[in-house]
Design a protein around this motif. Structure first.
Motif, PDB file in Angstrom:
ATOM      1  N   PHE A 227      -0.816  18.875 -15.467  1.00 37.84           N
ATOM      2  CA  PHE A 227       0.466  18.200 -15.366  1.00 37.84           C
ATOM      3  C   PHE A 227       0.280  16.869 -14.650  1.00 37.84           C
ATOM      4  O   PHE A 227      -0.676  16.669 -13.916  1.00 37.84           O
ATOM      5  N   VAL A 228       1.204  15.972 -14.912  1.00 40.09           N
ATOM      6  CA  VAL A 228       1.190  14.638 -14.309  1.00 40.09           C
ATOM      7  C   VAL A 228       1.775  14.710 -12.907  1.00 40.09           C
ATOM      8  O   VAL A 228       2.743  15.420 -12.656  1.00 40.09           O
ATOM      9  N   ARG A 229       1.151  13.973 -12.000  1.00 40.63           N
ATOM     10  CA  ARG A 229       1.664  13.798 -10.650  1.00 40.63           C
ATOM     11  C   ARG A 229       2.038  12.329 -10.481  1.00 40.63           C
ATOM     12  O   ARG A 229       1.410  11.460 -11.083  1.00 40.63           O
ATOM     13  N   ILE A 230       3.019  12.066  -9.634  1.00 42.13           N
ATOM     14  CA  ILE A 230       3.436  10.696  -9.351  1.00 42.13           C
ATOM     15  C   ILE A 230       3.268  10.450  -7.858  1.00 42.13           C
ATOM     16  O   ILE A 230       3.627  11.290  -7.040  1.00 42.13           O
ATOM     17  N   GLY A 231       2.727   9.279  -7.538  1.00 41.83           N
ATOM     18  CA  GLY A 231       2.618   8.842  -6.148  1.00 41.83           C
ATOM     19  C   GLY A 231       3.641   7.751  -5.892  1.00 41.83           C
ATOM     20  O   GLY A 231       3.868   6.892  -6.745  1.00 41.83           O
ATOM     21  N   VAL A 232       4.268   7.794  -4.705  1.00 41.61           N
ATOM     22  CA  VAL A 232       5.345   6.863  -4.393  1.00 41.61           C
ATOM     23  C   VAL A 232       5.126   6.263  -3.009  1.00 41.61           C
ATOM     24  O   VAL A 232       4.897   6.986  -2.035  1.00 41.61           O
ATOM     25  N   ASP A 233       5.197   4.942  -2.953  1.00 41.31           N
ATOM     26  CA  ASP A 233       5.153   4.215  -1.686  1.00 41.31           C
ATOM     27  C   ASP A 233       6.519   3.569  -1.488  1.00 41.31           C
ATOM     28  O   ASP A 233       6.875   2.647  -2.213  1.00 41.31           O
ATOM     29  N   VAL A 234       7.289   4.097  -0.529  1.00 41.34           N
ATOM     30  CA  VAL A 234       8.651   3.615  -0.288  1.00 41.34           C
ATOM     31  C   VAL A 234       8.626   2.519   0.764  1.00 41.34           C
ATOM     32  O   VAL A 234       8.166   2.733   1.884  1.00 41.34           O
ATOM     33  N   GLY A 235       9.122   1.354   0.397  1.00 37.39           N
ATOM     34  CA  GLY A 235       9.240   0.245   1.335  1.00 37.39           C
ATOM     35  C   GLY A 235      10.690  -0.158   1.491  1.00 37.39           C
ATOM     36  O   GLY A 235      11.573   0.387   0.827  1.00 37.39           O
ATOM     37  N   ASP A 236      10.939  -1.106   2.361  1.00 39.28           N
ATOM     38  CA  ASP A 236      12.306  -1.581   2.558  1.00 39.28           C
ATOM     39  C   ASP A 236      12.827  -2.336   1.341  1.00 39.28           C
ATOM     40  O   ASP A 236      13.982  -2.184   0.955  1.00 39.28           O
ATOM     41  N   ALA A 237      11.969  -3.152   0.734  1.00 36.96           N
ATOM     42  CA  ALA A 237      12.398  -3.991  -0.382  1.00 36.96           C
ATOM     43  C   ALA A 237      11.953  -3.465  -1.744  1.00 36.96           C
ATOM     44  O   ALA A 237      12.614  -3.715  -2.750  1.00 36.96           O
TER      45      ALA A 237
ATOM     46  N   GLY B 196       6.646   1.326  -4.742  1.00 35.14           N
ATOM     47  CA  GLY B 196       5.492   1.344  -5.634  1.00 35.14           C
ATOM     48  C   GLY B 196       5.333   2.717  -6.245  1.00 35.14           C
ATOM     49  O   GLY B 196       5.535   3.735  -5.579  1.00 35.14           O
ATOM     50  N   VAL B 197       4.953   2.746  -7.522  1.00 37.73           N
ATOM     51  CA  VAL B 197       4.808   4.007  -8.239  1.00 37.73           C
ATOM     52  C   VAL B 197       3.448   4.029  -8.935  1.00 37.73           C
ATOM     53  O   VAL B 197       3.037   3.050  -9.565  1.00 37.73           O
ATOM     54  N   ALA B 198       2.778   5.173  -8.822  1.00 37.23           N
ATOM     55  CA  ALA B 198       1.512   5.406  -9.516  1.00 37.23           C
ATOM     56  C   ALA B 198       1.612   6.769 -10.205  1.00 37.23           C
ATOM     57  O   ALA B 198       2.466   7.583  -9.862  1.00 37.23           O
ATOM     58  N   ARG B 199       0.743   6.999 -11.161  1.00 36.95           N
ATOM     59  CA  ARG B 199       0.725   8.279 -11.873  1.00 36.95           C
ATOM     60  C   ARG B 199      -0.695   8.781 -12.018  1.00 36.95           C
ATOM     61  O   ARG B 199      -1.650   8.013 -11.931  1.00 36.95           O
TER      62      ARG B 199
ATOM     63  N   LEU C 163      -7.366  11.010 -11.792  1.00 35.69           N
ATOM     64  CA  LEU C 163      -7.332   9.580 -11.521  1.00 35.69           C
ATOM     65  C   LEU C 163      -5.905   9.067 -11.383  1.00 35.69           C
ATOM     66  O   LEU C 163      -5.051   9.342 -12.219  1.00 35.69           O
ATOM     67  N   ALA C 164      -5.669   8.299 -10.328  1.00 32.80           N
ATOM     68  CA  ALA C 164      -4.381   7.653 -10.102  1.00 32.80           C
ATOM     69  C   ALA C 164      -4.430   6.243 -10.667  1.00 32.80           C
ATOM     70  O   ALA C 164      -5.414   5.524 -10.462  1.00 32.80           O
ATOM     71  N   THR C 165      -3.370   5.861 -11.364  1.00 38.52           N
ATOM     72  CA  THR C 165      -3.275   4.508 -11.909  1.00 38.52           C
ATOM     73  C   THR C 165      -1.897   3.930 -11.575  1.00 38.52           C
ATOM     74  O   THR C 165      -0.908   4.666 -11.505  1.00 38.52           O
ATOM     75  N   PRO C 166      -1.829   2.607 -11.397  1.00 42.21           N
ATOM     76  CA  PRO C 166      -0.535   1.995 -11.069  1.00 42.21           C
ATOM     77  C   PRO C 166       0.421   2.058 -12.254  1.00 42.21           C
ATOM     78  O   PRO C 166      -0.002   2.012 -13.411  1.00 42.21           O
ATOM     79  N   VAL C 167       1.720   2.154 -11.944  1.00 38.69           N
ATOM     80  CA  VAL C 167       2.737   2.185 -12.995  1.00 38.69           C
ATOM     81  C   VAL C 167       3.659   0.987 -12.872  1.00 38.69           C
ATOM     82  O   VAL C 167       3.757   0.168 -13.775  1.00 38.69           O
ATOM     83  N   VAL C 168       4.354   0.885 -11.745  1.00 41.73           N
ATOM     84  CA  VAL C 168       5.368  -0.156 -11.611  1.00 41.73           C
ATOM     85  C   VAL C 168       5.740  -0.341 -10.146  1.00 41.73           C
ATOM     86  O   VAL C 168       5.560   0.560  -9.335  1.00 41.73           O
ATOM     87  N   THR C 169       6.240  -1.527  -9.839  1.00 44.67           N
ATOM     88  CA  THR C 169       6.883  -1.780  -8.551  1.00 44.67           C
ATOM     89  C   THR C 169       8.362  -1.967  -8.846  1.00 44.67           C
ATOM     90  O   THR C 169       8.734  -2.806  -9.671  1.00 44.67           O
ATOM     91  N   LEU C 170       9.181  -1.161  -8.191  1.00 42.85           N
ATOM     92  CA  LEU C 170      10.623  -1.200  -8.418  1.00 42.85           C
ATOM     93  C   LEU C 170      11.321  -1.862  -7.242  1.00 42.85           C
ATOM     94  O   LEU C 170      10.934  -1.632  -6.090  1.00 42.85           O
ATOM     95  N   PRO C 171      12.371  -2.639  -7.498  1.00 47.27           N
ATOM     96  CA  PRO C 171      13.178  -3.112  -6.373  1.00 47.27           C
ATOM     97  C   PRO C 171      13.817  -1.884  -5.726  1.00 47.27           C
ATOM     98  O   PRO C 171      14.181  -0.933  -6.416  1.00 47.27           O
ATOM     99  N   ARG C 172      13.936  -1.883  -4.407  1.00 44.79           N
ATOM    100  CA  ARG C 172      14.432  -0.699  -3.693  1.00 44.79           C
ATOM    101  C   ARG C 172      15.799  -0.265  -4.204  1.00 44.79           C
ATOM    102  O   ARG C 172      16.066   0.920  -4.343  1.00 44.79           O
ATOM    103  N   GLU C 173      16.666  -1.228  -4.508  1.00 44.48           N
ATOM    104  CA  GLU C 173      17.992  -0.897  -5.026  1.00 44.48           C
ATOM    105  C   GLU C 173      17.843  -0.216  -6.380  1.00 44.48           C
ATOM    106  O   GLU C 173      17.145  -0.713  -7.258  1.00 44.48           O
ATOM    107  N   ASP C 174      18.457   0.918  -6.552  1.00 44.83           N
ATOM    108  CA  ASP C 174      18.417   1.708  -7.795  1.00 44.83           C
ATOM    109  C   ASP C 174      17.038   2.268  -8.138  1.00 44.83           C
ATOM    110  O   ASP C 174      16.809   2.718  -9.254  1.00 44.83           O
TER     111      ASP C 174
END
Length: 159
Positions: free
Chosen positions: A5-15, A18-21, A28-39
């Motif tokens: 199964f897929v796992r997701i890694g999350v780095d929560v910042g103020d702004a 970051g998301v990896a899968r 192996l972990a690979t980058p997915v996306v950087t999301l704005p904190r809002e939403d």
């Protein structure tokens, strides 16, 4: 043999968040996306469905002393926000684990600098790199110990 199964890694910042899968084998972990904190919780929920992820590893940004600081409260608040969202159709059941991420952003900056990337160009990807580091550490732990890394997140628990 363990379940795939897929796992997701999350780095929560103020702004930003970051998301990896991982791949389904959890190697192996690979980058997915950087999301704005809002939403970002709603977008992460969509990614969980899209990827069929069954485990989230969220960075627990403890102080260097090992004590919890305000950043841990922010990570817990983010997970609570995610948990409170109305479930999406076909949303898989997933577990959430908090993993120690002291120095992950510092290590991410170092890795980017070592790769030749200029410091001013780190911002767009630093959170993804930190998420990759959080997730890869958890994946390595899983393989070595045969169990999930970190502490399971329990609603209402401040860890």
């Amino acid at each position: 043999m363990s379940r795939r199964f897929v796992r997701i890694g999350v780095d929560v910042g103020d702004a930003r968040v970051g998301v990896a899968r991982s791949d389904a084998d959890g190697l192996l972990a690979t980058p997915v996306v950087t999301l704005p904190r809002e939403d970002s919780a709603a977008r992460l929920q969509e990614l969980i469905v899209e990827l069929g992820a069954q485990r989230l590893y969220v960075g627990k940004p403890r102080l260097l002393s090992g004590k919890n600081g305000s950043a841990v409260e922010k990570a817990n608040a983010f997970i609570a926000e995610l948990a409170e969202l109305e479930p999406l159709a076909e949303e898989p059941d997933y577990d959430v684990y908090l993993v120690d991420e002291r120095m992950s952003t510092v290590s991410a900056h170092r890795a980017l600098s070592d790769s030749g990337r200029k410091h001013r160009k780190h911002r767009p990807v630093i959170d993804q790199v930190a998420a990759v580091m959080i997730l890869q550490t958890a994946l390595d732990f899983e393989r070595a110990r045969g169990a999930a890394a970190g502490e399971p997140w329990i609603p209402g628990d401040s860890h």
